[in-house]
Enzyme design. Structure first.
Site, mmCIF file in Angstrom:
data_model
loop_
_atom_site.group_PDB
_atom_site.id
_atom_site.type_symbol
_atom_site.label_atom_id
_atom_site.label_comp_id
_atom_site.label_asym_id
_atom_site.label_seq_id
_atom_site.Cartn_x
_atom_site.Cartn_y
_atom_site.Cartn_z
ATOM 1 N N CYS A 88 2.702 9.416 21.399
ATOM 2 C CA CYS A 88 2.331 10.712 20.839
ATOM 3 C C CYS A 88 0.808 10.786 20.862
ATOM 4 O O CYS A 88 0.157 9.883 20.329
ATOM 5 C CB CYS A 88 2.843 10.820 19.411
ATOM 6 S SG CYS A 88 4.539 10.221 19.218
ATOM 7 N N ASP A 136 -3.768 13.125 10.815
ATOM 8 C CA ASP A 136 -4.875 12.239 10.436
ATOM 9 C C ASP A 136 -6.082 12.449 11.342
ATOM 10 O O ASP A 136 -5.963 12.971 12.452
ATOM 11 C CB ASP A 136 -4.421 10.780 10.502
ATOM 12 C CG ASP A 136 -3.435 10.438 9.385
ATOM 13 O OD1 ASP A 136 -3.538 11.051 8.307
ATOM 14 O OD2 ASP A 136 -2.566 9.581 9.608
ATOM 15 N N ARG A 158 5.075 -2.183 -2.195
ATOM 16 C CA ARG A 158 5.672 -2.067 -0.866
ATOM 17 C C ARG A 158 4.654 -2.328 0.239
ATOM 18 O O ARG A 158 3.454 -2.123 0.056
ATOM 19 C CB ARG A 158 6.336 -0.701 -0.675
ATOM 20 C CG ARG A 158 5.460 0.494 -0.985
ATOM 21 C CD ARG A 158 6.375 1.647 -1.400
ATOM 22 N NE ARG A 158 5.680 2.928 -1.463
ATOM 23 C CZ ARG A 158 4.946 3.320 -2.484
ATOM 24 N NH1 ARG A 158 4.734 2.516 -3.511
ATOM 25 N NH2 ARG A 158 4.380 4.513 -2.468
ATOM 26 N N ARG A 196 -1.693 5.283 14.785
ATOM 27 C CA ARG A 196 -1.888 3.863 15.123
ATOM 28 C C ARG A 196 -2.281 3.686 16.568
ATOM 29 O O ARG A 196 -2.017 2.656 17.186
ATOM 30 C CB ARG A 196 -0.612 3.073 14.844
ATOM 31 C CG ARG A 196 -0.119 3.324 13.461
ATOM 32 C CD ARG A 196 0.178 2.078 12.688
ATOM 33 N NE ARG A 196 0.324 2.472 11.303
ATOM 34 C CZ ARG A 196 1.425 3.081 10.833
ATOM 35 N NH1 ARG A 196 2.469 3.304 11.607
ATOM 36 N NH2 ARG A 196 1.473 3.440 9.578
ATOM 37 N N CYS A 251 -1.269 9.960 17.687
ATOM 38 C CA CYS A 251 -0.776 8.798 16.922
ATOM 39 C C CYS A 251 -1.835 8.205 16.003
ATOM 40 O O CYS A 251 -2.943 7.884 16.420
ATOM 41 C CB CYS A 251 -0.267 7.723 17.861
ATOM 42 S SG CYS A 251 0.254 6.234 16.981
ATOM 43 N N CYS A 258 5.708 1.605 22.102
ATOM 44 C CA CYS A 258 6.614 2.704 21.768
ATOM 45 C C CYS A 258 7.312 3.151 23.044
ATOM 46 O O CYS A 258 6.860 2.834 24.140
ATOM 47 C CB CYS A 258 5.854 3.876 21.163
ATOM 48 S SG CYS A 258 5.086 3.461 19.593
ATOM 49 N N ASP A 287 -2.630 11.831 4.076
ATOM 50 C CA ASP A 287 -2.957 10.412 3.952
ATOM 51 C C ASP A 287 -4.480 10.390 3.930
ATOM 52 O O ASP A 287 -5.130 10.703 4.927
ATOM 53 C CB ASP A 287 -2.378 9.627 5.130
ATOM 54 C CG ASP A 287 -2.089 8.180 4.756
ATOM 55 O OD1 ASP A 287 -2.599 7.711 3.725
ATOM 56 O OD2 ASP A 287 -1.359 7.511 5.514
ATOM 57 N N ARG A 324 -0.860 -1.503 0.868
ATOM 58 C CA ARG A 324 -1.704 -0.489 0.255
ATOM 59 C C ARG A 324 -1.225 -0.102 -1.136
ATOM 60 O O ARG A 324 -1.995 0.243 -1.997
ATOM 61 C CB ARG A 324 -1.743 0.744 1.175
ATOM 62 C CG ARG A 324 -2.441 1.953 0.587
ATOM 63 C CD ARG A 324 -3.920 1.650 0.384
ATOM 64 N NE ARG A 324 -4.603 2.653 -0.414
ATOM 65 C CZ ARG A 324 -4.616 2.697 -1.737
ATOM 66 N NH1 ARG A 324 -3.925 1.833 -2.451
ATOM 67 N NH2 ARG A 324 -5.309 3.619 -2.375
ATOM 68 N N TYR A 325 0.112 -0.111 -1.305
ATOM 69 C CA TYR A 325 0.708 0.322 -2.568
ATOM 70 C C TYR A 325 1.228 -0.902 -3.320
ATOM 71 O O TYR A 325 1.529 -1.921 -2.713
ATOM 72 C CB TYR A 325 1.859 1.294 -2.296
ATOM 73 C CG TYR A 325 1.426 2.564 -1.596
ATOM 74 C CD1 TYR A 325 0.832 3.601 -2.311
ATOM 75 C CD2 TYR A 325 1.607 2.728 -0.229
ATOM 76 C CE1 TYR A 325 0.438 4.767 -1.676
ATOM 77 C CE2 TYR A 325 1.210 3.893 0.419
ATOM 78 C CZ TYR A 325 0.628 4.909 -0.313
ATOM 79 O OH TYR A 325 0.237 6.056 0.307
ATOM 80 N N LYS A 346 -1.314 8.221 0.425
ATOM 81 C CA LYS A 346 -0.775 9.570 0.583
ATOM 82 C C LYS A 346 -0.920 10.360 -0.712
ATOM 83 O O LYS A 346 -0.572 9.858 -1.770
ATOM 84 C CB LYS A 346 0.706 9.497 0.950
ATOM 85 C CG LYS A 346 0.992 8.822 2.279
ATOM 86 C CD LYS A 346 2.498 8.712 2.491
ATOM 87 C CE LYS A 346 2.854 7.954 3.739
ATOM 88 N NZ LYS A 346 2.611 6.494 3.612
HETATM 89 C C1 LIG Z 1 3.441 5.620 4.043
HETATM 90 C C2 LIG Z 1 3.213 4.236 3.707
HETATM 91 C C3 LIG Z 1 4.122 3.524 2.914
HETATM 92 C C4 LIG Z 1 5.385 4.141 2.374
HETATM 93 O O1 LIG Z 1 5.104 5.173 1.485
HETATM 94 P P1 LIG Z 1 6.274 5.977 0.752
HETATM 95 O O2 LIG Z 1 5.587 7.100 0.053
HETATM 96 O O3 LIG Z 1 6.940 5.020 -0.174
HETATM 97 O O4 LIG Z 1 7.221 6.437 1.815
HETATM 98 C C5 LIG Z 1 3.826 2.220 2.603
HETATM 99 N N1 LIG Z 1 2.692 1.634 3.033
HETATM 100 C C6 LIG Z 1 1.792 2.296 3.785
HETATM 101 C C7 LIG Z 1 0.552 1.598 4.218
HETATM 102 C C8 LIG Z 1 2.022 3.610 4.157
HETATM 103 O O5 LIG Z 1 1.150 4.259 4.924
HETATM 104 S S1 SF4 Z 2 3.400 8.326 16.316
HETATM 105 FE FE1 SF4 Z 2 2.468 6.499 17.281
HETATM 106 S S2 SF4 Z 2 3.687 4.775 16.526
HETATM 107 FE FE2 SF4 Z 2 4.900 6.653 16.189
HETATM 108 S S3 SF4 Z 2 6.182 6.878 18.061
HETATM 109 FE FE3 SF4 Z 2 4.330 8.101 18.355
HETATM 110 S S4 SF4 Z 2 2.956 6.724 19.470
HETATM 111 FE FE4 SF4 Z 2 4.529 5.430 18.527
#
Ligand SMILES: *Cc1c(COP(=O)(O)O)cnc(C)c1O
Ligand code: SF4
Length: 376
Positions: free
Chosen positions: A137, A301, A124, A142, A140, A133, A338, A120-121, A345
């Protein structure tokens, strides 16, 4: 003045599992195998409210229920509003989906060149290495990828992701997450880290994990030796409430830290769980006492079925305002949203700039007093 925290009452011990031999209790594979995953197993220890019971039945098709014995012990069994309980025991309200919610609210799929890799960035990537997991949570982000409860089954593709990273010299930072990467075996994690280390343009490797919180037993000397050997590595953990800061977590983090891994924390702002100043202040202080720098505080989210978890954005701003200046700068996390759809973010801060221009900037300090900074 607030009473100061100390570590005298952080010890939790084996609680409900007092008769399990300590060597088993300390063994993370025992913790993992003995997770509470069904209604029947949970009801052996706890009387669920009708809303929780319905939530457990519904969870089968949404996001699996799993709670390690260690983490279950932190639950107040006489209080349905317990902040630990609310994070891992589903409510019927998970079945209510509002129009603004979705399975992929932050648009990760739109930025995913390989399944399990989000780019996304500019410099990174987020590398999702597993779909499991230690506990789940309920809020979550994801949920669509982890636990495989819904029809979407996500299978991480390590080779394809590693190839993508190797072919993209702009990727200098790899964030290994999941699911929880520390559920990989020592051998697989070691191999993965060594492969990443071998890519010359990867400068910075970090792990995102909630394992220390759910299953501190996983942080073995052998695992820490891998961290030391493959370092420099950084790690972000995920603690939401001061009650998660136990003696066991303290020592797990000490082991990680002594292996040379700087620690940060990411919390999610959760309504009636940590959305008040006392709780947040206690949390960030305890984090510092455990060598952890609060990093991000996330607005929750817009995941399908999580409206009951979301606090007002204003609340997050108010919490940061109540910390900044009143306690150690190290204790203050960055509040972020986000953004829905994949904007990434965005930092949200209290406004300390009263006015700007005509050769001066007028600032409001943490106590609300106005101060001038001339610019000539
Ligand atoms: C949060 C996130 C990161 C890392 O972001 P930082 O601000 O550098 O901690 C990288 N990629 C994705 C897709 C993210 O959601
Ligand atoms: S937030 Fe989602 S990915 Fe993170 S520990 Fe909890 S269940 Fe697992």
């Amino acid at each position: 003045m607030q009473p100061q925290d100390n570590r005298n009452n952080w010890f939790k011990g084996q609680g409900l599992w007092a008769d399990v031999p300590p060597n088993l209790w300390q063994d993370w594979t025992w913790q993992y195998k003995n997770r509470l995953t069904t209604l029947e197993q949970i009801e052996k220890f706890l009387s669920l409210t009708p809303e929780e019971r319905a939530g457990c039945l519904l969870a089968r098709d949404r996001l699996a229920v799993a709670i390690t014995p260690y983490f279950f012990n932190l639950i107040d069994r006489n209080n349905p509003a317990c902040p630990i309980r609310r994070q891992v025991i589903p409510l019927e309200a998970e079945g209510l989906v509002s129009p603004c919610e979705s399975a992929d609210p932050v648009g990760e799929e739109n930025y995913s060149p390989v399944p399990g890799l989000v780019h996304r960035y500019p410099d990174r990537v987020l590398f999702l290495v597993t779909n499991q997991c230690a506990s789940y949570c309920r809020y979550c982000t994801r949920g669509r990828l982890v636990s495989n409860a819904a029809e979407h089954v996500f299978l991480p593709r390590h080779e394809a992701a590693l190839t993508y990273i190797a072919n993209h010299p702009e990727v200098r930072d790899v964030l290994i997450s999941g699911g929880d990467p520390l559920l990989l075996s020592d051998a697989r994690l070691d191999a993965l880290l060594s492969r990443l280390r071998a890519i010359p343009h990867v400068e910075f490797i970090r792990i995102g994990s909630r394992i220390p919180v759910f299953m501190p037993q996983r942080i073995t000397p052998a695992l820490c030796e891998i961290f030391r050997k493959r370092g420099p590595l950084w790690m972000s953990i995920h603690v939401n409430h001061p009650r998660e800061c136990t003696e066991e977590l303290f020592y797990a983090l000490e082991r990680i830290s002594f292996a040379g891994v700087p620690l940060g924390n990411q919390s999610v702002l959760l309504r009636d769980i940590n959305d008040n100043v006392e709780t947040m202040r206690s949390l960030v202080h305890r984090l510092l006492m455990m060598r952890v720098r609060p990093y991000y505080l996330y607005a929750c989210d817009l995941i399908a079925g999580t409206a009951h978890f979301r606090a007002q954005v204003e609340k997050g701003i108010e919490l940061v305002r109540a910390l900044r200046g009143y306690t150690s700068g190290y204790a203050v996390p960055q509040f972020v949203i986000d953004t829905p759809g994949g904007g990434g973010k965005v930092p949200i801060n209290p406004n300390y700039v009263e006015s700007q221009g005509t050769g001066r900037i007028v600032l409001r300090n943490f106590q609300g007093h106005l101060h001038e900074y001339p610019e000539k």
